[in-house]
Design an enzyme around this catalytic site. Structure first.
Site, mmCIF file in Angstrom:
data_model
loop_
_atom_site.group_PDB
_atom_site.id
_atom_site.type_symbol
_atom_site.label_atom_id
_atom_site.label_comp_id
_atom_site.label_asym_id
_atom_site.label_seq_id
_atom_site.Cartn_x
_atom_site.Cartn_y
_atom_site.Cartn_z
ATOM 1 N N TRP A 130 -0.660 -10.192 -3.843
ATOM 2 C CA TRP A 130 -0.174 -9.021 -3.554
ATOM 3 C C TRP A 130 -1.385 -8.405 -2.069
ATOM 4 O O TRP A 130 -1.946 -9.011 -1.689
ATOM 5 C CB TRP A 130 -1.447 -7.628 -3.973
ATOM 6 C CG TRP A 130 -0.459 -6.261 -3.538
ATOM 7 C CD1 TRP A 130 0.426 -6.189 -2.919
ATOM 8 C CD2 TRP A 130 -1.904 -5.230 -3.758
ATOM 9 N NE1 TRP A 130 0.323 -4.370 -2.994
ATOM 10 C CE2 TRP A 130 -1.150 -4.220 -3.146
ATOM 11 C CE3 TRP A 130 -3.218 -4.649 -4.077
ATOM 12 C CZ2 TRP A 130 -1.328 -2.535 -3.661
ATOM 13 C CZ3 TRP A 130 -3.008 -3.782 -3.996
ATOM 14 C CH2 TRP A 130 -2.875 -2.477 -3.737
ATOM 15 N N ASP A 211 -6.325 -7.427 -13.310
ATOM 16 C CA ASP A 211 -5.798 -7.250 -11.912
ATOM 17 C C ASP A 211 -3.968 -6.204 -12.732
ATOM 18 O O ASP A 211 -3.282 -7.141 -13.120
ATOM 19 C CB ASP A 211 -4.955 -6.391 -10.455
ATOM 20 C CG ASP A 211 -4.149 -5.424 -10.031
ATOM 21 O OD1 ASP A 211 -4.315 -4.846 -10.303
ATOM 22 O OD2 ASP A 211 -3.688 -5.989 -8.855
ATOM 23 N N LYS A 246 3.078 2.387 -11.885
ATOM 24 C CA LYS A 246 4.567 2.056 -12.454
ATOM 25 C C LYS A 246 5.121 2.743 -13.957
ATOM 26 O O LYS A 246 6.470 3.316 -13.564
ATOM 27 C CB LYS A 246 4.666 0.682 -12.286
ATOM 28 C CG LYS A 246 3.677 0.151 -11.165
ATOM 29 C CD LYS A 246 4.123 0.148 -9.901
ATOM 30 C CE LYS A 246 3.014 -0.044 -8.807
ATOM 31 N NZ LYS A 246 3.614 -0.529 -7.662
HETATM 32 C C1 LMR Z 1 3.197 -2.415 -3.972
HETATM 33 O O1 LMR Z 1 2.800 -3.719 -4.116
HETATM 34 O O2 LMR Z 1 4.655 -2.643 -3.725
HETATM 35 C C2 LMR Z 1 2.766 -1.748 -4.765
HETATM 36 O O3 LMR Z 1 1.349 -2.204 -5.585
HETATM 37 C C3 LMR Z 1 2.273 -0.637 -3.942
HETATM 38 C C4 LMR Z 1 1.571 -0.490 -2.728
HETATM 39 O O4 LMR Z 1 0.398 0.554 -2.489
HETATM 40 O O5 LMR Z 1 1.393 -2.027 -1.966
#
Ligand code: LMR
Length: 396
Positions: A130, A211, A246
Site C-alpha cells: 500500500w 494489516d 471496507k
Molecule cells: C486505498 O488503498 O485506496 C485505501 O486503503 C484508502 C487509502 O487511504 O489509501
C-alpha cells in the site's frame, strides 16, 4: 514563516480522488481509492449501520471522552472478529485492543510504539505494498525495508523469493503482512504458505504486524481470518491493525483498532500501557461514533446476521466485476492476458498497465487508476465496463 514553504506533492491515492472530483466529464470513472461502489456507482451506507445509528441516537446519553483505548465492548468485538469467539487468545486475555482512528491510525500508533519502545527495529514491507505504508512508518521514525512478493511474470505470488527474502530479516525486526486481500495486488498466500511463513518467523524471532483491513472481502469473515489463525499457531507475539472502513463501509468514521497479542495477559497489559502513552501524546482518545456502530451491530445476533449478508453482497459484486472485466476485454479482442485478475481477491488488482497508459487513461478518458497500475475493481459497474475496456484497449 511561510514565505519559503514549498508545495507538497499530491498523495498518490487521495490526491487522485481530488483530481477526479474536479473532472467535469460526466462519464469519468474512479478506480483509484479503495472505496466500494455499488452497481449504480454509489458508496452506500449499510442498512445495519443505519439501524445501529438510529439506536445510538435514541440511547446515547453522554459525549464524555472515551478511554485512551476506546470503548471496551468494541474492543471485545474486534477480538472476536479477528480470532473467532472463544479462541484461546481471547479466553487467556493475552490480547489487548485499542480502538484507533481507522486502520491508518492504528498503523501510526503501532509505528510510534515501535519507534519508542523498540528503537532501531526496522519494518519490512512487501514489494509492492500500500502506497501509504512506507510514509506512515517513516513519519513515525521507523526505517522501512522490502521483501519480495509479486512475480511480474505470472502476476501471482513469488513465494520462493518471498521466503528467501524473509529469511534475511534480522531478529528483533518487524514484518508487515497483509491479513487478506493484499493491497495493491489482490494476491494472498495459501494456507500452507501462511504456515511456512509462521514457522520461519518463529525461528527468526521476527515480530509480525498484520494489516487486516479487508476481512470479509475475499471469501467470508471467518474464512478470511485463516491466515491470521495459522500465524498465531506458530508465533506467540504480534500486532494486528484492523479496520471497519471496507467491511462496514465506515470510511469517514475512522473506525479501526490496534491489537497486541502477547505471551500472557500480564505482558499484553504492559505492552498496551506503552501503546496508551503513544495514543495520549497523539490524539488522546479515539472518536466514538464508528466504534459504537460496530459494537451495536456485532452485539445483536439479528443485526450481525444481516451485516454478514451485506458483506457477502459487497464481496459478490466485486467478484462479478472481476469476471465481467476479463470477459469484456477478451470480447473486445484485447490480446494481453488479464486472466490473473479473476484469481485475485478483495478490492484491488495489479492491471499491469504502465504509468504512461495510466496517464493516458486519465488525460484522454477521465479514467482514474493509481500510477502503479493498481485498479480498484469495486469501482467497476456493468454500466461503465464497456467504456472502461474500450479505453484500456485503445491505450494498450
Ligand atoms: C486505498 O488503498 O485506496 C485505501 O486503503 C484508502 C487509502 O487511504 O489509501
Amino acid at each position: 514563516m511561510f514565505e519559503n514553504v514549498k508545495i507538497a506533492p499530491p498523495d498518490p491515492i487521495l490526491g487522485l480522488t481530488e483530481t477526479f472530483k474536479a473532472d467535469p466529464n460526466p462519464d469519468k470513472i474512479n478506480l483509484s481509492v479503495g472505496v466500494y461502489q455499488d452497481s449504480t456507482g454509489k458508496t452506500p451506507v449499510l442498512d445495519t449501520v443505519k439501524e445501529a445509528e438510529r439506536r445510538i441516537l435514541e440511547q446515547e446519553n453522554t459525549k464524555g471522552y472515551l478511554a485512551m483505548t476506546g470503548e471496551p465492548v468494541y474492543c471485545a468485538k474486534v477480538q472476536e472478529l479477528l480470532f473467532g469467539e472463544g479462541h484461546e487468545i481471547i479466553d487467556s486475555k493475552r490480547a489487548a485492543t485499542a480502538q484507533c482512528p481507522g486502520g491508518t491510525g492504528a498503523l501510526r500508533v503501532a509505528g510510534d510504539y515501535l519507534n519508542i519502545v523498540h528503537p532501531g527495529a526496522k519494518i519490512w514491507l512487501s514489494n509492492p505494498t500500500w502506497a501509504n505504508h512506507n510514509t506512515i512508518f517513516e513519519a513515525a521514525g521507523v526505517k522501512c525495508e522490502k521483501y519480495a512478493y509479486r512475480d511480474p511474470e505470472t502476476n501471482g505470488l513469488d513465494f520462493d523469493a518471498m521466503y528467501e527474502s524473509i529469511k534475511k530479516i534480522p531478529k528483533g525486526d518487524v514484518i508487515l503482512l497483509h491479513g487478506c486481500c493484499h493491497n495493491p495486488t489482490g494476491i494472498d498466500p495459501t494456507l500452507e504458505q501462511w504456515s511456512k511463513i509462521g514457522d520461519l518467523l518463529a525461528e527468526l524471532g521476527v515480530l509480525p504486524l498484520v494489516d487486516f483491513a479487508y476481512q470479509g472481502l475475499a471469501t467470508g469473515i471467518e474464512e478470511d481470518r485463516a491466515g491470521l489463525l495459522e500465524l498465531v499457531k506458530k508465533v506467540k507475539q504480534m500486532l494486528v491493525c484492523s479496520s471497519f472502513s471496507k467491511n462496514f463501509g465506515l470510511y469517514r468514521e475512522r473506525t479501526g483498532a490496534l491489537t497486541v497479542v502477547a505471551d500472557d495477559a500480564n505482558q499484553a497489559n504492559t505492552v498496551m500501557s506503552q501503546v496508551k502513552q503513544r495514543i495520549r501524546y497523539n490524539y488522546s482518545n479515539p472518536p466514538s461514533h464508528g466504534g459504537q456502530i460496530v459494537a451495536v451491530v456485532l452485539s445483536d445476533s439479528e443485526l450481525k446476521a444481516k451485516w454478514l449478508e451485506e458483506v457477502a453482497e459487497i464481496r459478490d459484486r466485486i467478484n462479478e466485476m472481476r469476471h465481467l472485466f476479463v470477459k469484456t476485454l477478451k470480447e473486445k479482442g484485447v490480446q494481453q492476458d488479464f486472466s490473473s485478475i479473476i484469481k485475485q481477491r478483495g478490492m484491488f488488482s495489479f492491471s499491469g498497465l504502465t504509468k504512461d497508459q495510466v496517464d493516458r487513461l486519465r488525460d484522454e478518458y477521465s479514467i482514474y487508476i493509481v500510477g502503479s497500475g493498481r485498479i480498484n475493481v469495486a469501482g467497476m459497474t456493468p454500466d461503465n465496463m464497456d467504456r472502461l475496456c474500450e479505453a484500456i484497449k485503445s491505450v494498450l
